[in-house]
Every structure is written in structure tokens, then in C-alpha cells.
Scaffold this motif. Structure first.
Motif, PDB file in Angstrom:
ATOM      1  N   SER A 111       4.802   3.990   6.304  1.00 28.10           N
ATOM      2  CA  SER A 111       3.422   4.112   5.849  1.00 28.10           C
ATOM      3  C   SER A 111       3.322   5.019   4.630  1.00 28.10           C
ATOM      4  O   SER A 111       2.728   4.655   3.606  1.00 28.10           O
ATOM      5  N   THR A 115       3.160   3.564   0.678  1.00 28.29           N
ATOM      6  CA  THR A 115       1.914   3.924  -0.005  1.00 28.29           C
ATOM      7  C   THR A 115       2.189   4.657  -1.307  1.00 28.29           C
ATOM      8  O   THR A 115       1.565   4.374  -2.343  1.00 28.29           O
ATOM      9  N   THR A 119       1.124   3.324  -4.938  1.00 29.22           N
ATOM     10  CA  THR A 119       0.223   4.183  -5.711  1.00 29.22           C
ATOM     11  C   THR A 119       0.808   4.534  -7.068  1.00 29.22           C
ATOM     12  O   THR A 119       0.135   4.430  -8.105  1.00 29.22           O
ATOM     13  N   SER A 175      -4.559   8.448  -1.205  1.00 30.46           N
ATOM     14  CA  SER A 175      -3.756   7.394  -0.578  1.00 30.46           C
ATOM     15  C   SER A 175      -2.738   7.981   0.390  1.00 30.46           C
ATOM     16  O   SER A 175      -2.545   7.473   1.500  1.00 30.46           O
ATOM     17  N   ALA A 179      -2.559   7.428   4.343  1.00 31.34           N
ATOM     18  CA  ALA A 179      -1.320   6.832   4.855  1.00 31.34           C
ATOM     19  C   ALA A 179      -0.744   7.672   5.987  1.00 31.34           C
ATOM     20  O   ALA A 179      -0.267   7.129   6.997  1.00 31.34           O
ATOM     21  N   ILE A 238      -6.018   1.840  -0.096  1.00 30.21           N
ATOM     22  CA  ILE A 238      -4.584   1.539  -0.105  1.00 30.21           C
ATOM     23  C   ILE A 238      -3.886   2.224   1.064  1.00 30.21           C
ATOM     24  O   ILE A 238      -3.129   1.604   1.818  1.00 30.21           O
ATOM     25  N   GLY A 239      -4.131   3.535   1.224  1.00 28.90           N
ATOM     26  CA  GLY A 239      -3.474   4.282   2.293  1.00 28.90           C
ATOM     27  C   GLY A 239      -3.830   3.767   3.667  1.00 28.90           C
ATOM     28  O   GLY A 239      -2.963   3.623   4.536  1.00 28.90           O
ATOM     29  N   VAL A 242      -2.145   0.231   4.287  1.00 30.37           N
ATOM     30  CA  VAL A 242      -0.706   0.347   4.511  1.00 30.37           C
ATOM     31  C   VAL A 242      -0.428   1.039   5.843  1.00 30.37           C
ATOM     32  O   VAL A 242       0.504   0.676   6.569  1.00 30.37           O
TER      33      VAL A 242
END
Length: 297
Positions: A111, A115, A119, A175, A179, A238-239, A242
Motif C-alpha cells: 500500500s 502509493t 505519487t 497520499s 495509504a 490515490i492513497g 491503493v
């Protein structure tokens, strides 16, 4: 006779990280880490800008509320510490607790590192200017206030600070926070079975706590003028995505009967061929109850 199966059993028991079923996953995670390191040493896209753009005229904060290393400690070290301390306790009656810990660490590592890789790649490709870019740039006297100019008008001798000014989108702190802490929230929810009927409310609150931490890290970046609001939201999305992908790669969804246990690993016979592990694993609470009724009959 000391067979390959026996040897593998002893190796997996002594060092769960070397479990044959997850060895290549760990290799892939470390390859991603290498890719992330390469990306951090690449120059971003140098976007054009105007000096009269108020969105990039904020002051440069020399002291950050959550420095990068502190953000890593918050999201990664704290999460790992919780796994190492609480996994043996939560699974104290389960002889396979080392397997649970290994898979949890692998899922968390995937994760966070995936990420960071995504990123950093997007940061370099997008090249959006940070809110404090003009202060980083130190434009040369006589630079026109109106009209697009490029990095050549900047006089800051600290190229690391200058180039980092083009890495605003998405927010790495945000992020990374989602994550690590987003994944931890899912893990705690699974371990405490917060979505099972009759579960106490305080367990759900414990699962939500990491999400507050992730949100506060993102907010601190706005207060330090390091990111625009949209950078924080983009990084959080995004985080979180993922984190959920990485969690569900190894753990069942949170409504299953055994949501506190990772998917069972494949076994290997003497020829090294994967075989299915027989296990009492149920996709839902209803399925588990049906199986119990079948056993009682």
C-alpha cells in the motif's frame, strides 16, 4: 525421510517472510521501492508560470508542521508498530499468528510503496507549482509581472528547493497518510470485526482513528502553503484507493466471517507444485452458520 515439504515447513515456520507463496510479492514490493527512489532523483516537468498568479505567491515555510520524515514515522512506523505489537495479542490462541503478521506487513508495504511510486510519477509528469513557488524561485529583477515565463528567471541557487516547487500535485504527505493510515483503518476494522452484528461501537471508533490522522496530515500541508487543496484531495484519493486494493489483495471483505484472517496461502507438494490449502473459510456469516448447522446435523 526429510522431504522438500518438511524443509519448506520448517523454513516457513522459522522465517515467515520467506514463505514461498509470498516471496515474489516481496520482491515486487522492493522493485517498486527501487523505482520510487529513481523517480525522486528525476527532474519534474518545468511548467510555465506568471509572477502575478496569486495562487503561487504564498510565503515559504522554513519549519513544517509535519516534515517528510515525521510523516513517514506517523504513517509507516506507527502502523508497523501496531501490527507487531497487537497481532500476536489478537491471535494469541492462533498458532498461525506469524502468518497473519507476515501477510499484514506485506499488504501494508504494498500500500505505502505503490502509493509513493504512483505519487512521485505523477508529480514529475504534472509539474504543478506549489503555493510557495515564487518565494522558492526568487525571480530575477526585471522579470515581467504579466505573461508566461519559465524556470530560467529563477535565481535560487538551491536547486533542490527550486525543483521541488514543481512537485505540488498530488500531495505526497496526503497520499502516504491515506495509504498507511487508510490501510490501518481497514486492518483494525477487520481484526476487530466492526461490521459483524452486535459489535461494540468503540471498536468502530478505534478503526476510524487512523483516518483522522491521515486527514490532519493533509490539512497541515495546506497550512504550510506546500499544497493546494486539490493536491490534498487528489493525494487522499490515490492513497485510499491503493490502500483498499492492497488490503483486499490479501484479506477478505470486512463482512466475512473470518475477516480477521488473510486468505490462506497455497501449499507446495514435494515437486514444488502449488496445491489448494483445505481450510474452513467462509465468504459470509450466513455461510458459516449454515456450515455449523450442517455439522450439527
Amino acid at each position: 525421510m526429510y522431504s522438500l515439504r518438511t524443509a519448506h515447513h520448517h523454513v516457513a515456520k522459522a522465517a515467515p517472510l520467506l514463505h514461498k507463496a509470498y516471496f515474489m510479492d516481496w520482491v515486487f514490493v522492493f522493485l517498486l521501492l527501487g523505482g520510487f527512489i529513481i523517480l525522486t532523483n528525476m527532474n519534474p516537468f518545468f511548467n510555465l508560470f506568471t509572477l502575478d498568479d496569486p495562487s503561487i505567491q504564498h510565503p515559504y515555510a522554513t519549519t513544517e508542521r509535519v516534515p517528510s520524515i515525521v510523516g513517514v514515522i506517523y504513517t509507516t512506523v506507527v502502523s508497523v508498530g501496531i501490527l507487531v505489537v497487537f497481532t500476536p495479542f489478537l491471535h494469541r490462541k492462533n498458532p498461525a499468528w506469524a502468518h497473519v503478521l507476515n501477510v499484514s506487513l506485506l499488504s501494508l508495504a504494498l500500500s505505502v510503496i505503490l502509493t509513493e511510486f504512483i505519487t512521485e510519477m505523477l508529480k514529475n509528469m504534472i509539474g504543478r507549482l506549489r503555493p510557495d513557488f515564487i518565494a522558492r524561485c526568487m525571480p530575477a529583477p526585471g522579470t515581467p509581472l504579466h505573461g508566461l515565463v519559465g524556470i530560467e528567471v529563477c535565481t535560487n541557487p538551491n536547486l533542490q528547493v527550486l525543483y521541488d516547487g514543481f512537485r505540488s500535485t498530488p500531495s505526497g504527505h496526503s497520499s502516504n497518510g491515506w495509504a498507511g493510515f487508510g490501510w490501518l483503518a481497514a486492518w483494525v476494522a477487520g481484526q476487530l470485526k466492526v461490521f459483524h452484528p452486535g459489535t461494540e461501537l468503540f471498536r468502530a471508533f478505534l478503526a476510524l482513528l487512523p483516518l483522522f490522522g491521515a486527514a490532519l496530515i493533509g490539512i497541515s500541508r495546506i497550512e504550510d502553503f506546500r499544497h493546494h487543496v486539490t493536491d490534498i484531495i487528489f493525494g487522499a484519493v490515490i492513497g485510499a484507493l491503493v490502500a483498499w486494493f492492497s488490503y483486499r489483495k490479501y484479506f477478505p471483505h470486512l463482512g466475512t466471517a473470518n475477516c480477521n484472517m488473510p486468505f490462506p496461502p497455497p501449499a507446495f507438494n514435494d515437486s514444488g507444485i502449488e496445491t489448494v490449502v483445505e481450510t474452513d473459510y467462509y465468504d459470509s456469516l450466513d455461510e458459516m452458520e449454515a456450515a455449523k448447522r450442517g455439522y450439527s446435523d
